[in-house]
Write an enzyme that holds these catalytic residues in place. Sequence first.
Site, PDB file in Angstrom:
ATOM      1  N   ASP A  51      20.684 -11.536  53.463  1.00 31.41           N
ATOM      2  CA  ASP A  51      20.785 -12.992  53.549  1.00 31.41           C
ATOM      3  C   ASP A  51      21.834 -13.448  52.533  1.00 31.41           C
ATOM      4  O   ASP A  51      22.508 -12.621  51.917  1.00 31.41           O
ATOM      5  CB  ASP A  51      19.421 -13.635  53.281  1.00 31.41           C
ATOM      6  N   TYR A  90      19.562 -11.634  60.495  1.00 27.11           N
ATOM      7  CA  TYR A  90      18.727 -11.691  59.300  1.00 27.11           C
ATOM      8  C   TYR A  90      17.242 -11.662  59.670  1.00 27.11           C
ATOM      9  O   TYR A  90      16.479 -10.813  59.184  1.00 27.11           O
ATOM     10  CB  TYR A  90      19.027 -12.948  58.454  1.00 27.11           C
ATOM     11  N   CYS A 130      26.393  -5.043  35.759  1.00 31.91           N
ATOM     12  CA  CYS A 130      27.024  -6.023  36.650  1.00 31.91           C
ATOM     13  C   CYS A 130      28.545  -6.010  36.505  1.00 31.91           C
ATOM     14  O   CYS A 130      29.084  -6.247  35.420  1.00 31.91           O
ATOM     15  CB  CYS A 130      26.485  -7.423  36.350  1.00 31.91           C
ATOM     16  N   CYS A 180      22.103 -14.821  33.643  1.00 32.48           N
ATOM     17  CA  CYS A 180      22.408 -13.424  33.339  1.00 32.48           C
ATOM     18  C   CYS A 180      21.615 -12.906  32.150  1.00 32.48           C
ATOM     19  O   CYS A 180      21.424 -11.698  32.011  1.00 32.48           O
ATOM     20  CB  CYS A 180      23.904 -13.277  33.077  1.00 32.48           C
ATOM     21  N   GLU A 238       9.940 -16.970  58.198  1.00 32.36           N
ATOM     22  CA  GLU A 238      11.365 -16.633  58.164  1.00 32.36           C
ATOM     23  C   GLU A 238      12.207 -17.663  58.911  1.00 32.36           C
ATOM     24  O   GLU A 238      13.309 -17.993  58.497  1.00 32.36           O
ATOM     25  CB  GLU A 238      11.610 -15.231  58.730  1.00 32.36           C
ATOM     26  N   CYS A 274      20.256 -14.715  39.992  1.00 33.21           N
ATOM     27  CA  CYS A 274      21.688 -14.656  40.305  1.00 33.21           C
ATOM     28  C   CYS A 274      22.022 -15.781  41.289  1.00 33.21           C
ATOM     29  O   CYS A 274      22.456 -15.562  42.415  1.00 33.21           O
ATOM     30  CB  CYS A 274      22.026 -13.288  40.902  1.00 33.21           C
TER      31      CYS A 274
END
Length: 287
Positions: A135, A117, A206, A197, A34, A190
């Site tokens: 995030d 985060y 959406c 899409c 991370e 995305c």
Amino acid sequence: MRIARLVNAWFALEGRDLPWRRPGFTAWGTLVSEIMLQQTPVARVVPRLEAWLERWPTPAALASEPPGEAVRAWDRLGYPRRALALHAAATQIAERHGNVVPEDVDALLALPGIGDYTARAVAVFAYGHRHPVVDTNVRRVIARALLGRGEAGPPSTRRDLAAMEALLPADPAEARVTNAAVMELGAIVCTARAPRCDVCPLAELCAWRAAGYPAYDGPKAAVQKKFEGSDRQVRGLIMAELRAADVPVTAAEIETVWPDAAQRARAVDGLLRDGLAVQVDGGYTLP
DNA sequence: TAGACGTGGAC
DNA sequence: TGTCCAAGTCT
């Protein structure tokens, strides 16, 4: 909730096979991954992460070596202060937490280099606790799918966490998958520049798509300053010298990395202040 | 809270 | 080529 069901099903099919998703991956591995992933693409992290964990399989293993070794092994991942912070965090974990990565968000937040985060990511992905993890990917997915905006705009921790919390299933194990799934959706479908899409599991609901992809008109995120010629570039060049050397780098050698003396001095001072370099007899070294 | 903080791949 | 942007944190 419908969105969680959709993204969880999509994630089971399309989620990437990444080291930190392997069964048996340790909490320490999750923490290291991370921190490496902060502002750094997955493809650049994976090889460094594997080498790191092979060399330092526990916090105590890392803590037993000088911080400069962490900075050297960080190589060109960027933002080397993260390596220093990770070494400091490992030292605290070894000394104050019995060499076990803490699982409470507050305890994680108290460690250097761990913010909102990363603390939640470790608590959720390593330990299965139920928290929202937010995030830049999550913020973009929420902005588009739920708010009908093309971009997320400036972050607001409280609002962002509340928005993600509202999407999470009650069951911690499912919520964990939803956190990973929304993040993954933002990372590979995305995306900021060219969203796909046509393969998005949320396309039908959406809000951004339904509104005809209106251009973003909200407050703009701060523009990243030019890197070429910046102090950051000079710091990076000096750090590359320090990483490559096994004897002190002399002031004369540092002069060769950048022509502008004032900028060079600013960079060296900054690195000393940050603890990324130390002055020794004959020049500068890693700490 | 806006700005500093590395590096490199994609378009 | 230049711009954008990438699982943020710290001050």
